[in-house]
Scaffold this active site. Structure first.
Site: not given
Ligand code: APR
Length: 341
Positions: A33, A23
């Site tokens: 993240d 983010n």
């Molecule tokens: N490895 C690979 N992919 C992952 C993992 C992992 N360990 N954990 C989660 N994912 C996938 C999720 O299944 C999703 O398809 O990463 C993708 C992106 O999801 P999010 O992590 O929720 O990211 P995003 O949708 O871009 O939202 C970003 O979420 O975590 C917070 O700080 C971050 O505020 C920001 C927001």
């Protein structure tokens, strides 16, 4: 294979750089993240605090700390509202900016999560389509290996329509092993007598009497076909590249094959590729089903209706869809190995 779709935890990927879906504060969060910060340890957070945040669509790089990867590239995806607020353009920017930074830092291998497809609610199949389009465009001009890391099955959906179309096509075509072999035997027997007659014609002057049931194309077309009977896989591949007016690199990049493998095939006239590699070139050259079977035969393979991988390839060729990344999405959705090296 320059672009691979894999199911894994991105924090486990042994690559030069992994990309974080962060983010704008860059101070950590949940989802990928959170997983990356957890695996990297406190050093990552300490460095992120010095970056002064990051704008949506932009990307910044840090060390990898306790992660297997040397770097983490932090990018901030758009929060999806309704698709009418530049979400697609911003998401494309995330991938492009991250790839440019990876190239600047000399990264050979990079792994992306599906940015914005979790908390930021970007529809997963559209998020995947954006990722594949931007990355594959970049890979046409750059030598790098890029992984799209799918963390869970739901994150990976081809459109329902396409999925059911292919499932129906498989049902129609899928036969058990022995029926297919008998079909194969009938086809090859029908082919052999003509070929042995015509090969004899090449060695003596006696005219070949062909019954009307063996109606054959014109003599010189036949001769060029006979000349090509002994053509190797490599020779046919190079001939087809010339016929299609493509360059070598256009062909192997479109086939999602790396340069090293192509130069092996090019330099060894008797090189025998794997079946997925042979099929990847058939797709890249946009060969017809008949030409595809001919190219496969030169590598010692045949399209078979007793395995789903072949039937899915046949489905796409019969629809005239040669987009190798769409084909790989479908192969992945049906738990088949992917096309390419
Ligand atoms: N490895 C690979 N992919 C992952 C993992 C992992 N360990 N954990 C989660 N994912 C996938 C999720 O299944 C999703 O398809 O990463 C993708 C992106 O999801 P999010 O992590 O929720 O990211 P995003 O949708 O871009 O939202 C970003 O979420 O975590 C917070 O700080 C971050 O505020 C920001 C927001």
């Amino acid at each position: 294979m320059p672009l691979e779709i894999v199911r894994n935890d991105i924090t486990k990927m042994q690559v030069d750089a992994i990309v974080n879906a962060a983010n704008e504060s860059l101070l950590g969060g949940g989802g990928v993240d959170g997983a990356i910060h957890h695996a990297a340890g406190p050093g990552l957070f300490a460095e992120c605090r010095t970056l002064g945040g990051c704008k949506t669509g932009q990307a910044k790089i840090t060390g990898g700390y306790d992660l297997p990867s040397k770097y983490v590239i932090h990018t901030v995806g758009p929060i999806y509202k309704d698709g009418e607020h530049d979400e697609k353009a911003l998401l494309e920017l995330c991938y492009r900016e991250s790839l440019i930074i990876a190239r600047e830092y000399g990264c050979q291998t990079v792994a992306f999560p599906l940015i914005s497809s979790g908390v930021y609610r970007y529809p997963k199949d559209q998020a995947l389509r954006v990722a594949i389009d931007v990355i594959s465009q970049f890979l046409l001009e750059n030598d790098m290996t890029v992984y799209i890391v799918i963390f869970d099955r739901t994150a990976y959906q081809i459109s329902e329509k396409l999925f059911s179309d292919i499932a129906e096509y498989i049902d129609d075509k899928y036969v058990d092993e022995h029926t297919d072999h008998s079909r194969e035997r009938i086809r090859m027997n029908a082919f052999h007598p003509i070929v042995s007659e015509l090969k004899r014609k090449k060695t003596d002057s006696a005219p070949v009497e062909l019954c009307e049931c063996q109606a054959m194309p014109s003599a010189d077309d036949l001769n060029s076909r006979l000349d090509r009977l002994d053509e190797s896989f490599s020779q046919m591949l190079l001939r087809k590249i010339d016929e299609k007016g493509m360059t070598d690199s256009q062909c192997y990049k479109k086939a999602n094959i790396d340069r090293k493998l192509f130069s092996k095939i090019r330099s060894d006239v008797n090189y025998k590729p794997s079946k997925p590699t042979a099929l990847a070139f058939a797709i890249s050259l946009e060969l017809s089903l008949e030409e595809t079977e001919d190219l496969l035969r030169k590598a010692g393979f045949a399209l078979s209706h007793s395995n789903k991988f072949d039937i899915i390839i046949e489905y796409f060729i019969s629809k005239g869809n040669y987009n190798i990344f769409e084909i790989n999405e479908a192969l992945f959705a049906f738990d088949q190995s992917l096309l390419g090296a």
